[in-house]
Motif scaffolding. Structure first.
Motif, PDB file in Angstrom:
ATOM      1  N   PRO A 166     113.854  34.492 -34.562  1.00 10.80           N
ATOM      2  CA  PRO A 166     112.381  34.564 -34.457  1.00 10.80           C
ATOM      3  C   PRO A 166     111.807  35.927 -34.852  1.00 10.80           C
ATOM      4  O   PRO A 166     110.722  35.996 -35.435  1.00 10.80           O
ATOM      5  N   ILE A 167     112.530  37.002 -34.536  1.00  6.12           N
ATOM      6  CA  ILE A 167     112.021  38.334 -34.908  1.00  6.12           C
ATOM      7  C   ILE A 167     112.089  38.531 -36.417  1.00  6.12           C
ATOM      8  O   ILE A 167     111.191  39.136 -37.023  1.00  6.12           O
ATOM      9  N   ASP A 168     113.145  38.013 -37.034  1.00  2.00           N
ATOM     10  CA  ASP A 168     113.231  38.055 -38.499  1.00  2.00           C
ATOM     11  C   ASP A 168     112.047  37.307 -39.104  1.00  2.00           C
ATOM     12  O   ASP A 168     111.391  37.798 -40.037  1.00  2.00           O
ATOM     13  N   GLN A 169     111.736  36.124 -38.571  1.00  2.99           N
ATOM     14  CA  GLN A 169     110.600  35.339 -39.066  1.00  2.99           C
ATOM     15  C   GLN A 169     109.272  36.058 -38.816  1.00  2.99           C
ATOM     16  O   GLN A 169     108.367  36.039 -39.652  1.00  2.99           O
ATOM     17  N   LEU A 170     109.168  36.718 -37.661  1.00  2.00           N
ATOM     18  CA  LEU A 170     107.926  37.416 -37.310  1.00  2.00           C
ATOM     19  C   LEU A 170     107.644  38.555 -38.292  1.00  2.00           C
ATOM     20  O   LEU A 170     106.511  38.715 -38.766  1.00  2.00           O
ATOM     21  N   VAL A 171     108.677  39.350 -38.589  1.00  3.46           N
ATOM     22  CA  VAL A 171     108.482  40.523 -39.455  1.00  3.46           C
ATOM     23  C   VAL A 171     108.385  40.130 -40.923  1.00  3.46           C
ATOM     24  O   VAL A 171     107.551  40.675 -41.666  1.00  3.46           O
ATOM     25  N   ARG A 172     109.201  39.196 -41.354  1.00  6.75           N
ATOM     26  CA  ARG A 172     109.222  38.845 -42.776  1.00  6.75           C
ATOM     27  C   ARG A 172     108.102  37.905 -43.184  1.00  6.75           C
ATOM     28  O   ARG A 172     107.619  37.976 -44.314  1.00  6.75           O
ATOM     29  N   LYS A 173     107.660  37.020 -42.255  1.00  7.23           N
ATOM     30  CA  LYS A 173     106.712  35.987 -42.660  1.00  7.23           C
ATOM     31  C   LYS A 173     105.411  36.012 -41.864  1.00  7.23           C
ATOM     32  O   LYS A 173     104.320  36.110 -42.435  1.00  7.23           O
ATOM     33  N   THR A 174     105.502  35.947 -40.536  1.00  6.36           N
ATOM     34  CA  THR A 174     104.286  35.768 -39.732  1.00  6.36           C
ATOM     35  C   THR A 174     103.311  36.935 -39.887  1.00  6.36           C
ATOM     36  O   THR A 174     102.131  36.728 -40.199  1.00  6.36           O
ATOM     37  N   ILE A 175     103.787  38.148 -39.653  1.00  8.78           N
ATOM     38  CA  ILE A 175     102.875  39.303 -39.738  1.00  8.78           C
ATOM     39  C   ILE A 175     102.342  39.490 -41.160  1.00  8.78           C
ATOM     40  O   ILE A 175     101.124  39.683 -41.337  1.00  8.78           O
ATOM     41  N   PRO A 176     103.170  39.434 -42.230  1.00 15.47           N
ATOM     42  CA  PRO A 176     102.611  39.523 -43.585  1.00 15.47           C
ATOM     43  C   PRO A 176     101.571  38.443 -43.865  1.00 15.47           C
ATOM     44  O   PRO A 176     100.531  38.724 -44.482  1.00 15.47           O
ATOM     45  N   ASP A 177     101.825  37.202 -43.405  1.00 13.38           N
ATOM     46  CA  ASP A 177     100.848  36.127 -43.624  1.00 13.38           C
ATOM     47  C   ASP A 177      99.526  36.440 -42.923  1.00 13.38           C
ATOM     48  O   ASP A 177      98.436  36.191 -43.472  1.00 13.38           O
ATOM     49  N   GLU A 178      99.592  36.972 -41.717  1.00 10.45           N
ATOM     50  CA  GLU A 178      98.377  37.326 -40.982  1.00 10.45           C
ATOM     51  C   GLU A 178      97.613  38.440 -41.702  1.00 10.45           C
ATOM     52  O   GLU A 178      96.385  38.400 -41.821  1.00 10.45           O
ATOM     53  N   LEU A 179      98.343  39.445 -42.182  1.00 10.43           N
ATOM     54  CA  LEU A 179      97.692  40.557 -42.870  1.00 10.43           C
ATOM     55  C   LEU A 179      96.997  40.100 -44.147  1.00 10.43           C
ATOM     56  O   LEU A 179      95.926  40.608 -44.511  1.00 10.43           O
ATOM     57  N   ARG A 180      97.587  39.133 -44.830  1.00  8.50           N
ATOM     58  CA  ARG A 180      96.975  38.628 -46.071  1.00  8.50           C
ATOM     59  C   ARG A 180      95.654  37.911 -45.818  1.00  8.50           C
ATOM     60  O   ARG A 180      94.869  37.705 -46.744  1.00  8.50           O
ATOM     61  N   LYS A 181      95.397  37.522 -44.562  1.00  8.55           N
ATOM     62  CA  LYS A 181      94.127  36.865 -44.237  1.00  8.55           C
ATOM     63  C   LYS A 181      92.956  37.842 -44.228  1.00  8.55           C
ATOM     64  O   LYS A 181      91.801  37.425 -44.315  1.00  8.55           O
ATOM     65  N   LEU A 182      93.263  39.124 -44.101  1.00 14.08           N
ATOM     66  CA  LEU A 182      92.195  40.119 -44.052  1.00 14.08           C
ATOM     67  C   LEU A 182      91.532  40.223 -45.419  1.00 14.08           C
ATOM     68  O   LEU A 182      92.218  40.303 -46.447  1.00 14.08           O
ATOM     69  N   PRO A 183      90.203  40.228 -45.464  1.00 13.74           N
ATOM     70  CA  PRO A 183      89.508  40.213 -46.762  1.00 13.74           C
ATOM     71  C   PRO A 183      89.746  41.458 -47.599  1.00 13.74           C
ATOM     72  O   PRO A 183      89.555  41.423 -48.811  1.00 13.74           O
ATOM     73  N   TYR A 184      90.175  42.548 -46.974  1.00 14.13           N
ATOM     74  CA  TYR A 184      90.395  43.764 -47.747  1.00 14.13           C
ATOM     75  C   TYR A 184      91.847  43.928 -48.173  1.00 14.13           C
ATOM     76  O   TYR A 184      92.223  44.957 -48.728  1.00 14.13           O
ATOM     77  N   ILE A 185      92.695  42.923 -47.900  1.00 19.56           N
ATOM     78  CA  ILE A 185      94.065  42.940 -48.422  1.00 19.56           C
ATOM     79  C   ILE A 185      94.197  41.801 -49.420  1.00 19.56           C
ATOM     80  O   ILE A 185      94.629  40.691 -49.095  1.00 19.56           O
ATOM     81  N   GLN A 186      93.740  42.070 -50.616  1.00 21.65           N
ATOM     82  CA  GLN A 186      93.769  41.109 -51.705  1.00 21.65           C
ATOM     83  C   GLN A 186      94.454  41.769 -52.902  1.00 21.65           C
ATOM     84  O   GLN A 186      94.759  42.947 -52.891  1.00 21.65           O
ATOM     85  N   GLN A 187      94.688  40.982 -53.967  1.00 24.23           N
ATOM     86  CA  GLN A 187      95.260  41.545 -55.180  1.00 24.23           C
ATOM     87  C   GLN A 187      94.460  42.773 -55.611  1.00 24.23           C
ATOM     88  O   GLN A 187      93.234  42.776 -55.492  1.00 24.23           O
ATOM     89  N   PRO A 188      95.129  43.843 -56.065  1.00 25.05           N
ATOM     90  CA  PRO A 188      96.558  43.954 -56.382  1.00 25.05           C
ATOM     91  C   PRO A 188      97.453  44.341 -55.200  1.00 25.05           C
ATOM     92  O   PRO A 188      98.571  44.788 -55.402  1.00 25.05           O
ATOM     93  N   LEU A 189      96.949  44.211 -53.947  1.00 24.72           N
ATOM     94  CA  LEU A 189      97.771  44.539 -52.787  1.00 24.72           C
ATOM     95  C   LEU A 189      98.699  43.376 -52.457  1.00 24.72           C
ATOM     96  O   LEU A 189      98.279  42.215 -52.436  1.00 24.72           O
ATOM     97  N   ILE A 190      99.953  43.681 -52.191  1.00 22.40           N
ATOM     98  CA  ILE A 190     100.928  42.679 -51.769  1.00 22.40           C
ATOM     99  C   ILE A 190     101.547  43.144 -50.455  1.00 22.40           C
ATOM    100  O   ILE A 190     101.604  44.343 -50.170  1.00 22.40           O
ATOM    101  N   VAL A 191     102.016  42.194 -49.632  1.00 22.20           N
ATOM    102  CA  VAL A 191     102.554  42.506 -48.310  1.00 22.20           C
ATOM    103  C   VAL A 191     103.981  41.967 -48.208  1.00 22.20           C
ATOM    104  O   VAL A 191     104.233  40.808 -48.552  1.00 22.20           O
ATOM    105  N   GLN A 192     104.896  42.811 -47.731  1.00 24.18           N
ATOM    106  CA  GLN A 192     106.281  42.401 -47.521  1.00 24.18           C
ATOM    107  C   GLN A 192     106.780  42.989 -46.212  1.00 24.18           C
ATOM    108  O   GLN A 192     106.369  44.083 -45.822  1.00 24.18           O
ATOM    109  N   GLY A 193     107.678  42.247 -45.539  1.00 22.40           N
ATOM    110  CA  GLY A 193     108.300  42.748 -44.325  1.00 22.40           C
ATOM    111  C   GLY A 193     109.801  42.593 -44.398  1.00 22.40           C
ATOM    112  O   GLY A 193     110.311  41.737 -45.130  1.00 22.40           O
ATOM    113  N   SER A 194     110.535  43.427 -43.658  1.00 26.89           N
ATOM    114  CA  SER A 194     111.993  43.345 -43.704  1.00 26.89           C
ATOM    115  C   SER A 194     112.600  43.832 -42.393  1.00 26.89           C
ATOM    116  O   SER A 194     112.128  44.813 -41.805  1.00 26.89           O
TER     117      SER A 194
END
Length: 746
Positions: A166-194
C-alpha cells in the motif's frame, strides 16, 4: 472563437502569481488610447496598486506584496510597486516593451493588428485568467494525510515485501494522481513518485518536473518531496539531480552543484523559503550529502508540526511559481546563448548565463595558451589573478617598470575573448600629460552647443547599443598616471561607486545626460537615453612608476586591484608556434561581469569564507591603524568577493588568493620615512611570514634579518603569504638604506 493575434492567446499559460493578469488589465483600462500611447511606469504602478486595493476592499482574494517589500498594498510606495512589476514585465517581454521614457506599451507590431473589440477581449481574457487563478488557490487535496501516512508507515513497510505494498501504491500512484488534479500542475509539469525498484529506497520521493528542463531525477532541476530516512521530516525542495554530476567525481560534482545553486538563487525570488544547508535526510552521508549540496530552496515539515492542507498547498504553489519562473528565464538564457553563437549580428538579450567552475578553468587555460603562443609569458598565476580582479571590480591597474608587457597583456587578454580593435570591443587610449579634467576623457560641449564625445565616451556608446550589451568591451588607459588620475578620472571613479542592479543589469549614475547626448552629431542610430558605465565595460590602466609620473591617492587604490610587474625573468623564452595555434573565441560579458555588488548578496552563501577573510583583515587593520592607513568596508567587500570567486572557480590556493589581495589592495597604501612606517612594515612582515622573528625594538634598530632571505628572486623562503612578504622585504630594505619607502618604488 478568439480574435486575438496568436502572440496574445497564451500569455497567461504560465502564471507567476496574479501579477501578469493584473498588469495587462491595468495596461488596457482606457482601451485603444492606452494601447496606442502606452502608460508611463509611474501611472501603471499606481493603477496596479489600486487594482489590488479595490479587490481587497470588497473582500475578493488577492496576492499580497512580497514579504520583503511590505505587508499590504495600502502601505507600499510606488517605487516598491515598480520593483514588484519588474518580474511580470520581464515575463511578458515577448509582447511588451519599456522605452527610454519609461513608457510601457505593447510592441508596435501587435498594436498595428488590434482594434477596439480585440483590446476589450484582451482585458476580459486577463480578468478571466485572474479569477481562475484565485479559484485554483482554493483547490485542495488530502496532501497532509497522505504525507503523514508515508511518514507513519514507511519504517515498518521496509520490513515487508515491496510488491503491491500500500505504501508503494501511495507514493507511486495515489499522491502523484492527487497532485495532477491541481490546476497549476499541468503540462509541461509531470509528477512521479518512487520508493525504490525491487527494494525499498532509503529516501522515498515524489517529484514534479518540467519536461522542458528534465524528465529524470538524475539530472537537471525539479521540485521534489524528500522523506528523511527516519521519517521524522519531509522536505519540499527545489533541487538538482545529482546522479549524472557525480559521474564526474565528487569534488567536481559538488562544486558544480554549489555554483548552480548560487546562479539560480539570483534569478528567482524564493521568498519565505529556507536557503540554508540544514536539510538532513540521512546520517550515513552518500546521497543525503549530495542532496544538501544540490538544494536551491526548501520547506521543512515534521510529523509533530505538519501544517494544514491549505498551508501545504500554498507552499507548493509558491514553489511551483518559482520553478516556472526559473524555467522561463532558463529558456531565455538558452535562446540568448544560441543567438550569441549563431547570430552574432542579431539583437541580443542579456540574461544570466550559468558558468560552472570547470568552464571557467578551461577558459582561463585557453587564454593563457592563446597569450603564450603569441610569444608572451607572464609569471605564476598572473592570468588567473587578472581574471579574478576584473570579475571583482571592472577597474584594474597594471603597474611596474617599462617594457614588461602590461599593455600587451590587456590587448591579448581581450583578443583571446574575441574583443579586438577591429570589432571596436578593445580600445587603447593613451593618456596625455596635459589632461587636467574629465572632459579630456569623456568629452565637452563646444561653443556651438554640440557635445563632442571623448575617447572613453565613444566606447561606452558602442557598448550600450542593444546589439552589443552581451559583448565584453575593454578600455586600456595606457600610462594613466602621466597626468593626475584624480583630476581627469574623478568622474569615473565616483560613478563606478554608484553601481546598482536594475533587473538583471548592473547600471550606474549618468555620466552624460540625454539632453547633452542629443546635441551630438550622429547618423541616426543613437538610441541611448543617458550615458552610464554599462556592466559589459572593463577598464584597465597601465602605469610606469618613475620620476615622470604621478602617485596614486587612496581614493584610486581603494577602487582597483593593482597588479605589479616588477619581477622579471629574462630567460623565460617564448613558446614555439605549432601548426594549429590557439584561436580566440567570443564569450559573453557574463564571463567577467560581477555577481555581487554588496557583501549581503554573498554573505549567506559564503559566510564561513567571509568571516575567515574578514578576521585576517581585522588583524591587518590593527597594524595599519598606526599610520591611519587602515581600510574600510569598500576594500573589505572587494577582497571578500575576490576570495569567493576564487573558491568558486578553484583558480588559486586560498592562501595564495589572500596573498594577492594583501599585495594588491593593502601594501600600495604604505609609504613614508617615519619610524611608524617601519613598525608597520615589520609587523606586516611578521604577519605574512607567520612568525615573530625578534622583538619589535630590536627589529626597529636593524630589520635586515627579516628582509635578507628575500633578496634573491630565485629563492622563496617559507612564508604564509610569500608574494606580500617579498614586497614588504623590499620596502623595508629601501627604508633602511634610503630613508624612504613606497610600494611604487622600482
Amino acid at each position: 472563437m478568439s480574435q486575438l493575434p496568436m502572440e496574445l492567446r497564451d500569455i497567461f499559460k504560465n502564471k507567476q502569481k496574479s501579477y501578469k493578469m493584473s498588469l495587462i488589465h491595468c495596461l488596457t483600462i482606457e482601451g485603444m488610447y492606452d494601447v496606442q500611447n502606452g502608460v508611463h511606469i509611474d501611472e501603471l504602478a499606481e493603477r496596479f496598486r489600486t487594482h489590488y486595493q479595490k479587490r481587497d476592499h470588497v473582500g475578493l482574494p488577492i496576492d499580497l506584496p512580497p514579504t520583503y517589500i511590505g505587508d499590504s498594498w495600502a502601505t507600499i510606495t510606488i517605487a516598491e510597486v515598480k520593483t514588484i512589476m519588474q518580474n511580470p514585465i520581464k515575463a511578458l517581454e515577448k509582447i511588451l516593451m519599456k522605452n527610454a521614457e519609461d513608457v510601457v506599451q505593447l510592441r508596435p507590431d501587435l498594436v498595428s493588428q488590434l482594434h477596439e473589440s480585440q483590446i476589450d477581449e484582451l482585458r476580459e481574457y486577463a480578468k478571466r485568467e485572474e479569477n481562475a487563478y484565485y479559484a485554483s488557490i482554493s483547490s485542495t487535496i488530502p496532501l497532509r494525510d497522505n504525507l503523514l501516512e508515508v511518514m507513519n508507515s514507511y519504517v515498518q513497510a521496509r520490513t515487508e515485501s515491496i510488491k503491491e505494498h500500500p505504501i508503494d501504491q501511495l507514493v507511486r500512484k495515489t499522491i502523484p494522481d492527487e497532485l495532477r488534479k491541481l490546476p497549476y500542475i499541468q503540462q509541461p509539469l509531470i509528477v512521479q513518485g518512487s520508493v525504490g525498484k525491487g527494494n525499498w529506497a532509503t529516501i522515498p520521493w515524489i517529484a514534479i518536473m518540467n519536461e522542458q528542463i528534465t524528465k529524470s531525477t538524475q539530472y537537471g532541476e525539479y521540485l521534489v518531496y524528500l522523506f528523511a530516512e527516519d521519517m521524522s521530516a519531509v522536505y519540499l525542495t527545489f533541487l538538482q539531480g545529482v546522479t549524472e554530476p557525480l559521474k564526474q567525481g565528487k569534488k567536481a560534482a559538488y562544486q558544480y552543484l554549489q555554483n548552480k545553486v548560487i546562479e539560480i538563487r539570483k534569478v528567482v525570488p524564493l521568498e519565505g523559503m529556507n536557503k540554508d544547508r540544514n536539510i538532513i535526510l540521512t546520517e550515513s552521508g552518500g546521497l543525503g550529502d549530495a542532496y544538501q549540496e544540490s538544494t536551491i530552496a526548501y520547506f521543512k515539515y515534521t510529523r509533530e508540526t505538519m501544517p494544514s492542507d491549505e498551508q501545504l498547498l500554498a507552499d507548493l504553489r509558491a514553489m511551483i511559481d518559482n520553478y516556472t519562473l526559473y524555467a522561463e528565464r532558463r529558456q531565455v538564457a538558452v535562446t540568448a546563448e544560441t543567438n550569441l553563437h549563431e547570430e552574432t549580428e542579431a539583437f541580443e538579450v542579456e540574461v544570466p548565463i550559468l558558468e560552472d567552475h570547470l568552464r571557467v578553468q578551461e577558459r582561463v587555460n585557453q587564454i593563457k595558451t592563446f597569450i603564450a603562443i603569441r610569444g608572451f609569458s607572464y609569471p605564476g598565476s598572473l592570468i588567473e589573478n587578472f581574471y579574478l580582479s576584473l570579475k571583482t571590480k571592472p577597474f584594474v591597474i597594471l603597474a611596474g617598470i617599462s617594457g614588461t608587457g602590461k599593455t600587451k597583456l590587456v590587448k591579448l587578454f581581450a583578443e583571446s575573448l574575441g574583443a579586438t580593435e577591429q570589432n571596436k570591443q578593445f580600445a587603447l587610449i593613451p593618456v596625455r600629460p596635459d589632461w587636467s579634467d574629465p572632459s579630456d576623457l569623456i568629452g565637452y560641449q563646444d561653443l556651438a552647443g554640440k557635445f563632442r564625445p571623448g575617447p572613453l565616451t565613444k566606447v561606452l556608446l558602442e557598448a550600450m547599443q542593444p546589439a552589443n550589451r552581451n559583448k565584453p568591451y575593454f578600455i586600456c588607459l595606457d600610462e594613466m598616471n602621466l597626468a593626475r588620475v584624480e583630476h581627469y578620472f574623478s568622474d569615473m571613479l565616483s560613478i563606478l561607486e554608484t553601481q546598482r542592479r536594475e533587473g538583471e543589469r548592473i547600471v550606474t549614475d549618468t555620466i552624460v545626460p540625454q539632453e547633452l547626448l542629443q546635441t551630438m552629431e550622429n547618423d541616426g542610430t543613437l538610441s541611448i537615453s543617458n550615458l552610464v558605465i554599462p556592466d559589459n565595460v572593463f577598464l584597465i590602466g597601465t602605469v610606469n612608476m618613475d620620476e615622470t609620473t604621478h602617485p596614486f591617492s587612496k581614493k584610486v587604490l581603494d577602487r582597483a586591484n593593482t597588479l605589479e610587474f616588477n619581477y622579471i625573468r629574462l630567460d623565460d623564452f617564448p613558446m614555439e608556434r605549432s601548426g594549429d595555434s590557439e584561436q580566440s573565441e567570443a564569450v559573453p560579458a557574463s564571463f567577467l561581469k560581477a555577481d555581487y555588488l554588496a557583501l549581503q548578496d554573498a554573505f549567506s552563501e559564503h559566510q564561513q569564507l567571509v568571516r575567515s577573510t574578514t578576521g585576517q583583515l581585522v588583524e591587518v587593520n590593527q597594524i595599519l591603524e598606526e599610520l591611519h592607513a587602515h581600510v574600510g568596508f569598500r576594500v573589505r567587500d572587494a577582497i571578500c568577493f575576490y576570495m569567493i570567486y576564487n573558491q568558486r572557480f578553484e583558480l588559486l590556493d586560498e592562501n595564495a588568493a589572500f596573498d594577492t589581495q594583501l599585495l594588491q589592495k593593502i601594501l600600495p597604501r604604505i609609504q613614508g620615512s617615519s619610524q611608524s612606517v617601519k613598525r608597520v612594515l615589520i609587523a606586516l612582515m611578521q604577519f605574512c611570514v607567520g612568525k615573530k622573528g625578534g622583538s619589535m625594538s630590536d627589529l626597529e634598530m636593524d630589520s635586515s634579518e627579516l628582509y635578507k632571505p628575500w633578496r634573491s628572486y630565485n629563492e622563496t623562503p617559507e612564508a604564509r603569504y610569500p608574494q606580500s612578504a617579498r614586497k614588504l622585504a623590499y620596502m623595508l630594505r629601501r627604508l633602511e638604506e634610503d630613508g624612504f619607502t613606497s610600494f611604487w618604488l622600482s
